[in-house]
Design an enzyme around this catalytic site. Sequence first.
Site, PDB file in Angstrom:
ATOM      1  N   ARG A  59       0.817  -1.217   0.000  1.00 56.82           N
ATOM      2  CA  ARG A  59       0.000   0.000   0.000  1.00 56.82           C
ATOM      3  C   ARG A  59       0.849   1.265   0.000  1.00 56.82           C
ATOM      4  O   ARG A  59       0.434   2.276  -0.548  1.00 56.82           O
ATOM      5  CB  ARG A  59      -0.949  -0.003   1.191  1.00 56.82           C
ATOM      6  CG  ARG A  59      -2.084  -0.983   0.980  1.00 56.82           C
ATOM      7  CD  ARG A  59      -3.130  -0.852   2.039  1.00 56.82           C
ATOM      8  NE  ARG A  59      -4.324  -1.583   1.647  1.00 56.82           N
ATOM      9  CZ  ARG A  59      -5.205  -2.071   2.500  1.00 56.82           C
ATOM     10  NH1 ARG A  59      -5.033  -1.895   3.788  1.00 56.82           N
ATOM     11  NH2 ARG A  59      -6.265  -2.710   2.063  1.00 56.82           N
ATOM     12  N   LYS A  91     -18.384 -16.011   2.299  1.00 54.67           N
ATOM     13  CA  LYS A  91     -19.813 -15.748   2.500  1.00 54.67           C
ATOM     14  C   LYS A  91     -20.486 -15.058   1.329  1.00 54.67           C
ATOM     15  O   LYS A  91     -19.892 -14.181   0.695  1.00 54.67           O
ATOM     16  CB  LYS A  91     -19.995 -14.852   3.726  1.00 54.67           C
ATOM     17  CG  LYS A  91     -19.693 -15.573   5.017  1.00 54.67           C
ATOM     18  CD  LYS A  91     -19.987 -14.678   6.183  1.00 54.67           C
ATOM     19  CE  LYS A  91     -19.896 -15.460   7.485  1.00 54.67           C
ATOM     20  NZ  LYS A  91     -20.146 -14.610   8.626  1.00 54.67           N
ATOM     21  N   GLY A  98      -9.098  -8.611  -0.322  1.00 52.03           N
ATOM     22  CA  GLY A  98      -7.810  -8.856   0.322  1.00 52.03           C
ATOM     23  C   GLY A  98      -7.294 -10.261   0.086  1.00 52.03           C
ATOM     24  O   GLY A  98      -6.133 -10.466  -0.298  1.00 52.03           O
ATOM     25  N   GLY A 103     -13.110  -3.527   0.700  1.00 50.18           N
ATOM     26  CA  GLY A 103     -14.490  -3.098   0.937  1.00 50.18           C
ATOM     27  C   GLY A 103     -14.958  -2.061  -0.074  1.00 50.18           C
ATOM     28  O   GLY A 103     -16.081  -2.123  -0.577  1.00 50.18           O
TER      29      GLY A 103
HETATM   30  P1  ADP Z   1     -11.751 -11.626  -0.277  1.00 47.46           P
HETATM   31  O1  ADP Z   1     -10.921 -11.155   0.897  1.00 47.46           O
HETATM   32  O2  ADP Z   1     -10.920 -11.885  -1.484  1.00 47.46           O
HETATM   33  O3  ADP Z   1     -12.927 -10.730  -0.539  1.00 47.46           O
HETATM   34  P2  ADP Z   1     -13.298 -13.386   1.368  1.00 47.46           P
HETATM   35  O4  ADP Z   1     -12.788 -12.675   2.586  1.00 47.46           O
HETATM   36  O5  ADP Z   1     -14.703 -13.206   0.990  1.00 47.46           O
HETATM   37  O6  ADP Z   1     -12.359 -13.058   0.115  1.00 47.46           O
HETATM   38  O7  ADP Z   1     -13.092 -14.956   1.540  1.00 47.46           O
HETATM   39  C1  ADP Z   1     -11.834 -15.505   1.794  1.00 47.46           C
HETATM   40  C2  ADP Z   1     -11.923 -16.656   2.762  1.00 47.46           C
HETATM   41  O8  ADP Z   1     -12.842 -17.632   2.289  1.00 47.46           O
HETATM   42  C3  ADP Z   1     -10.608 -17.339   2.913  1.00 47.46           C
HETATM   43  O9  ADP Z   1     -10.188 -17.188   4.258  1.00 47.46           O
HETATM   44  C4  ADP Z   1     -10.903 -18.811   2.592  1.00 47.46           C
HETATM   45  O10 ADP Z   1     -10.263 -19.719   3.454  1.00 47.46           O
HETATM   46  C5  ADP Z   1     -12.402 -18.874   2.772  1.00 47.46           C
HETATM   47  N1  ADP Z   1     -12.987 -19.999   2.036  1.00 47.46           N
HETATM   48  C6  ADP Z   1     -12.943 -20.211   0.706  1.00 47.46           C
HETATM   49  N2  ADP Z   1     -13.533 -21.385   0.406  1.00 47.46           N
HETATM   50  C7  ADP Z   1     -13.960 -21.924   1.560  1.00 47.46           C
HETATM   51  C8  ADP Z   1     -14.631 -23.133   1.890  1.00 47.46           C
HETATM   52  N3  ADP Z   1     -14.997 -24.023   0.970  1.00 47.46           N
HETATM   53  N4  ADP Z   1     -14.908 -23.344   3.215  1.00 47.46           N
HETATM   54  C9  ADP Z   1     -14.561 -22.451   4.149  1.00 47.46           C
HETATM   55  N5  ADP Z   1     -13.921 -21.294   3.893  1.00 47.46           N
HETATM   56  C10 ADP Z   1     -13.626 -21.037   2.612  1.00 47.46           C
HETATM   57 MG    MG Z   2     -11.244 -11.322   3.020  1.00 49.39          MG
END
Ligand code: ADP
Ligand code: MG
Length: 400
Positions: free
Chosen positions: A36, A198, A352, A375
């Site tokens: 960053r 989620k 992230g 976000g």
């Molecule tokens: P980003 O930060 O890219 O927006 P998220 O925070 O929404 O992504 O999601 C990332 C998390 O989702 C990671 O910690 C990963 O371990 C978890 N994850 C991905 N697939 C699964 C799964 N099948 N079961 C549980 N957790 C999962």
């Molecule tokens: Mg995340």
Amino acid sequence: MTKKTIHELDLDGRRVFIRVDFNVPIRDGVIGDDTRIRAALPTVKYALEHGAKIILGSHLGRPQGAVNPALSLRPVATRLAELLDRPVIFAEDATGDPVTRAMGQVGSGGVVLLENLRFHPGEEANDRVFAQALAAPADCYVNDAFGAAHRAHASTTGIVNHLHDAAAGLLMAAELRHLGTLLASPPRPFVAILGGAKISGKMEVIENLLGRIDALLIGGAMAYTFFKARGLPVGHSLVEPALVDTTRAIERDAAARGVRLELPSDHVVTDRLEAGAACETLDVDDPAIGDRLGADIGPATIARYAAAVADARTIVWNGPMGVFELDAFAPGTVAVAVAVAASKARSVVGGGDSVAAVARAGVADQITHISTGGGASLEFLGGRRLPGLEVLPDAAEGTC
Ligand code: ADP
Ligand code: MG
């Protein structure tokens, strides 16, 4: 989205307050990842080259309006000085005498970094008096903190009431250009890949993108709520029961709009999310999952998603395909990262964990744009207005 940029500001001999996003991981005074800080360098260098005297302001973590030495930005001043190869004066406080003293020390063409803005409750409260105090030592304002643009805080919105001569920095402008293209005029086919933990945090993005994309590839834990709705065996996989009906609505909406919604056809299941845990690849309709959980997409799904990505001309990706933090469940995410990188499509990756996954796969330099704001990029792609952008004046002739 045409905002005035730093290119259109008169900087020579003027004091410019630049809101940056230096919210970097720091442990015991050591910076874990300086991405960053590096991302802000083009704007800082541009301002220096054009004769400005610079005041940099940022938040770090969540001190909740109180001084917390563990969240001091001082280590960032040291790192920034190394990266710029010139002195950076650290002001012990974001407003008042320490800033005046620091400004006196730098001379022209210098850089002052303010202490963590969130040590003051007025920052997050968007307090008028605090915003005025932040503005006091400056002649003009630049916002280069895309990652904080979805927050209406004193340094992102209130300050503009006191510094009307305002513009977007180069990083902010790049984010707007790349993310704005996705929403406005994406070359087709446009493929969205969504994964992660989620659905709940990504509902708006799904709804807003469905009207613009040709295909939606779903992976990660997100898929299991869809499977639950389809009556497939999910074992102990991460499901959001409150969203089961919502996934049915998403499937209907996708069908009505002619969007191809793809879900995994096979997955890697395990009995625990730990290094070295036993795992097995199954089709998603195989009841042999028992009470195990799905932790990654399987090889057949990888091949299908890679093919969809290869045909795309625009790709947006948010959320890993599996629990990529563990080697055993990283292949799906890594394969998708490699496929996105290899594709000729314009590709944008945000979030992230997704950005970390792309870096881990070693293909970050083959992605068209890596969004710095988790976000903020989700809110932007969800169609929300970002307060930190709204307050910036429009461009005379669109430049970003
Ligand atoms: P980003 O930060 O890219 O927006 P998220 O925070 O929404 O992504 O999601 C990332 C998390 O989702 C990671 O910690 C990963 O371990 C978890 N994850 C991905 N697939 C699964 C799964 N099948 N079961 C549980 N957790 C999962
Ligand atoms: Mg995340």
